[in-house]
Design an enzyme around this catalytic site. Structure first.
Site, mmCIF file in Angstrom:
data_model
loop_
_atom_site.group_PDB
_atom_site.id
_atom_site.type_symbol
_atom_site.label_atom_id
_atom_site.label_comp_id
_atom_site.label_asym_id
_atom_site.label_seq_id
_atom_site.Cartn_x
_atom_site.Cartn_y
_atom_site.Cartn_z
ATOM 1 N N GLY A 205 -11.898 -8.939 -6.445
ATOM 2 C CA GLY A 205 -11.097 -9.811 -7.293
ATOM 3 C C GLY A 205 -10.651 -11.112 -6.658
ATOM 4 N N GLU A 425 21.816 -0.982 -6.829
ATOM 5 C CA GLU A 425 21.026 -2.217 -6.837
ATOM 6 C C GLU A 425 21.874 -3.411 -6.441
ATOM 7 O OE1 GLU A 425 17.961 -2.133 -6.827
ATOM 8 O OE2 GLU A 425 17.641 -0.110 -7.565
HETATM 9 N N1 LIG Z 1 -9.874 -17.909 -6.377
HETATM 10 C C1 LIG Z 1 -9.870 -17.831 -7.702
HETATM 11 N N2 LIG Z 1 -9.605 -18.901 -8.455
HETATM 12 C C2 LIG Z 1 -9.604 -18.826 -9.793
HETATM 13 N N3 LIG Z 1 -9.870 -17.695 -10.486
HETATM 14 C C3 LIG Z 1 -10.145 -16.597 -9.802
HETATM 15 C C4 LIG Z 1 -10.148 -16.597 -8.372
HETATM 16 N N4 LIG Z 1 -10.457 -15.360 -7.959
HETATM 17 C C5 LIG Z 1 -10.644 -14.608 -9.048
HETATM 18 N N5 LIG Z 1 -10.439 -15.329 -10.163
HETATM 19 C C6 LIG Z 1 -10.537 -14.829 -11.535
HETATM 20 O O1 LIG Z 1 -10.823 -13.449 -11.494
HETATM 21 C C7 LIG Z 1 -12.082 -13.164 -12.077
HETATM 22 C C8 LIG Z 1 -12.815 -12.112 -11.277
HETATM 23 O O2 LIG Z 1 -13.154 -12.600 -10.015
HETATM 24 P P1 LIG Z 1 -14.559 -12.315 -9.341
HETATM 25 O O3 LIG Z 1 -15.370 -11.394 -10.165
HETATM 26 O O4 LIG Z 1 -15.166 -13.592 -8.949
HETATM 27 O O5 LIG Z 1 -14.055 -11.548 -8.060
HETATM 28 P P2 LIG Z 1 -14.958 -10.826 -6.979
HETATM 29 O O6 LIG Z 1 -14.343 -11.172 -5.665
HETATM 30 O O7 LIG Z 1 -16.368 -11.139 -7.190
HETATM 31 O O8 LIG Z 1 -14.609 -9.338 -7.298
HETATM 32 P P3 LIG Z 1 -15.547 -8.059 -7.097
HETATM 33 O O9 LIG Z 1 -15.608 -7.852 -5.626
HETATM 34 O O10 LIG Z 1 -14.739 -7.025 -7.809
HETATM 35 O O11 LIG Z 1 -16.839 -8.390 -7.736
HETATM 36 C C9 LIG Z 1 -12.815 -14.483 -12.103
HETATM 37 O O12 LIG Z 1 -13.687 -14.535 -13.189
HETATM 38 C C10 LIG Z 1 -11.695 -15.486 -12.238
HETATM 39 O O13 LIG Z 1 -11.357 -15.688 -13.578
HETATM 40 ZN ZN LIG Z 2 17.398 0.852 -3.244
#
Ligand SMILES: Nc1ncnc2c1ncn2[C@@H]1O[C@H](COP(=O)(O)OP(=O)(O)OP(=O)(O)O)[C@@H](O)[C@H]1O
Ligand SMILES: [Zn+2]
Length: 639
Positions: A205, A425
């Site tokens: 992600g 809290e």
């Molecule tokens: N650095 C970033 N900037 C902007 N959007 C992002 C960024 N990282 C992730 N996202 C959002 O999250 C979505 C998923 O990210 P992505 O699939 O490129 O991650 P990944 O690292 O390839 O994950 P995986 O390892 O699960 O394949 C992207 O389509 C985008 O919308």
């Molecule tokens: Zn506490």
């Protein structure tokens, strides 16, 4: 994973076997009778014990000689209504023969045909279905060897560097690749060698796929996407054929980018993994290596692969001329998160009052995909309320949901429990507000969320700082113990609700002693070595390299530090005892109180609450110190 091709083969042969059996059965139906000449019928006449007469003239009968075989013969259908035939039937009937009249003697043929076709159809269907689900792709049930690579060309929605944020270092490195793809001659002139393969390493992600696509978008070259798990297929040799096909496709449209997601699925070092079954994977991996060796920089194909397990990759993949460039794609820092949030807010109706910096501050540990999801969640919440714009309230609610689950308004908590909860809290919050070096208090709520969180106090850690002082650690520890101290002070009794607070405070104290050398008695020595198993659940293991004597001294020091902090928390709270009741009343009524509101009640204008004065800080990129580890999460002590 490895089991898949095996299972596929077994299933295939079983289905094939059943198929052949049924087909043969269909051709030679055992139930069908043997056709005999009319004369044979006449011979058998006195021996008949059972007879079926069809209205089209077919007669099926069984004789006493061989009751298991039925015989059939044909009359001209008019014969059936002649007097002679009726007489013969009478004769049979008198002998006690079982006589049956049936319609349409040909039905048997149809019965047989259907009996063959229906199971056949079912089997073909099952077979098809099995292929489909095993190969994991819908349309390609029968085109095993064709590469399922998805090709994004420039006509698709283009992703550029502007759509990616928070991974500046990776982007800088990839900028070279872009200029190479745009104009390879620059690099050729200086004799620089472009890497053929680039490995993007980082947790899920963080935007690895997005980065690879943005490189293609920036350079305006086609992008071929495939996932390592797609290669794990039904038949041995299919993966390798796919790789060949994929590279052939890429080469014809060069310059191009081939992106292999989850390369660890095929690129795991050979001989690893459970239960053998590596032939298929190994062949696929070998084919990737062969392809990469087979073209040079002039070809203009750059292979980008992504993984979150670089440690398990086969060394052969990482040799020069293959994936020899490794770029790490880390989770974004504070400013990175703010930038990512802004990217995903583009084109959405966002309330101008939304404080992006605060949202970023509240989301340490979130990766790009989480942040995108956060905004989506907020959009859904706003739509549910029929609001025209996505507001700060929805965005904060979305964060709370992610951190602690959706609010459980229906959860019934007794008034007494609620009161204890409120004081607990507030104990955290008041200590945090009063002590100058604790993390700024953002808000306190006693709305139960999720399954185990009854309420929480949220302080915002200082991520744009790379060094944390001893006094900060001590004040934060006192804050962690504030909940317990408040219970003790107000009710003279303590509950079970503070267990995770105690755990946190003890862990902090132990780190101070063994890791940061902050204990005077034990001196500036690192006791034990901390090993972080990379990507293995981030388990911290401590290797013990000190004596039992030191161990008990460490324990004594930890105890001293924790107890001192506890006393400090209690002192702060007894000083504020009166105001504490006032704040509790407010919290019980409103269920949520912000740091600023609490500071107002306590009369602490300069209190340590979250103020909006961090806006647009310059990122100082410095080394991250170990201390960041324990500070990384927001205070989320449950009641
Ligand atoms: N650095 C970033 N900037 C902007 N959007 C992002 C960024 N990282 C992730 N996202 C959002 O999250 C979505 C998923 O990210 P992505 O699939 O490129 O991650 P990944 O690292 O390839 O994950 P995986 O390892 O699960 O394949 C992207 O389509 C985008 O919308
Ligand atoms: Zn506490």
């Amino acid at each position: 994973m490895e089991q898949r091709p095996r299972l596929g083969m077994i299933l295939f042969y079983v289905v094939l076997g059943i198929f052949l059996l049924v087909a043969l059965r269909g051709l030679y139906p055992s139930e069908t009778s043997i056709e005999v000449p009319y004369t044979k019928f006449l011979d058998d006449f006195n021996n008949i014990i059972d007879i079926v007469i069809y209205d089209n003239g077919k007669v099926v009968y069984i004789t006493g000689d061989n009751p298991r075989r039925s015989l059939e013969t044909y009359f001209p259908s008019q014969t059936l209504i002649t007097q002679t035939f009726q007489d013969q039937l009478d004769q049979l009937a008198r002998r006690g023969v079982n006589i049956t009249f049936e319609r349409g003697g040909d039905s048997l043929f149809w019965v047989n045909l259907l009996g063959t076709i229906i199971p056949l159809a079912i089997i073909v269907f099952i077979w098809f279905f099995a292929m489909r689900s095993l190969s994991g792709r819908n349309s390609q049930a029968f085109t095993f060897t064709k590469s399922p690579a998805k090709k994004y060309t420039s006509s698709d929605k283009k992703v550029t560097f502007k759509d990616v944020a928070g991974v500046d270092e990776a982007q800088q490195e990839l900028a070279d690749v872009v200029s190479f793809l745009k104009d390879p001659s620059i690099f050729r002139d200086t004799g620089a060698r472009m890497p053929k393969g680039i490995l993007l390493v980082g947790p899920p992600g963080t935007g690895k796929t997005l980065l690879a696509r943005s490189v293609a978008g920036e350079a305006e070259v086609p992008f071929f996407f495939i996932s390592g798990s797609d290669f794990v297929e039904l038949f041995v040799g299919v993966g390798a054929a796919r790789v060949r096909d994929l590279f052939a496709q890429a080469k014809t449209s060069a310059p191009a980018i081939v992106f292999i997601d989850e390369i660890d699925a095929v690129g795991r070092h050979r001989g690893a993994g459970l239960g053998g079954g590596h032939d298929e994977r190994e062949q696929t991996l070998n084919q990737i290596l062969v392809e990469m060796d087979g073209f040079d920089a002039k070809t203009g194909v750059i292979v980008i692969a992504a993984t979150n397990r670089p440690d398990i990759l086969d060394k052969a993949l990482l040799r020069p001329g293959r994936f020899d460039k490794k770029i790490s794609v880390d989770p974004p820092d504070l400013n990175g998160r703010a930038a990512i949030l802004k990217i995903h807010m583009r084109g959405k109706p966002i309330d101008p009052d939304v404080d992006v910096q605060l949202l970023a501050r509240r989301t340490p540990g979130f990766v790009g995909a989480d942040l995108e999801n956060l905004i989506n969640e907020a959009a859904i919440l706003s739509a549910r309320k029929k609001k025209k714009m996505i507001g700060m309230f929805e965005l904060e609610e979305a964060i709370d949901r992610v951190l602690a689950g959706p609010a459980k308004k229906s959860r019934i908590i007794s008034d007494k429990e609620k009161k204890i909860l409120a004081y607990h809290e507030l104990g955290h919050a008041v200590v945090g507000l009063v002590l100058p070096n604790a993390f700024p208090v953002h808000k306190v709520t006693i709305i139960p969320r999720g399954t185990s969180t009854l309420g929480f106090t949220e302080s915002l850690p200082l991520e744009d700082r790379y060094l944390i002082t001893k006094s900060e650690l001590l004040d934060n520890m006192a804050q962690a113990l504030g909940g317990r101290a408040a219970e003790d002070l107000v009710f003279g009794e303590i509950t079970t609700g503070a267990s995770s607070d105690l755990e946190r405070a003890s862990a902090m104290a132990r780190s101070m002693v063994t890791q940061f050398g902050m204990s005077e008695r034990l001196g500036p020595i690192a006791w034990g070595k901390e090993e972080e198993e990379v990507f293995l659940g981030r388990e911290l293991t401590r290797m013990k390299n000190y004596s039992e004597e030191i161990a008990s001294e460490i324990d004594a020091e930890v105890k001293k530090i924790v107890l001192t902090s506890y006393e400090k928390a209690k002192r702060v709270l007894s000083d504020q005892r009166k105001k504490l009741d006032e704040a509790a009343e407010f919290l019980l009524q409103k269920e949520t109180i912000t740091g600023r509101e609490l500071a107002d009640i306590l009369g602490l204008d300069s209190g340590n609450f979250y103020k909006d004065d961090f806006e647009e800080v310059d990122v100082v990129t410095g080394p991250k110190i170990e201390g960041g580890k324990i500070m990384g999460k927001p205070e989320l002590g449950n009641a």
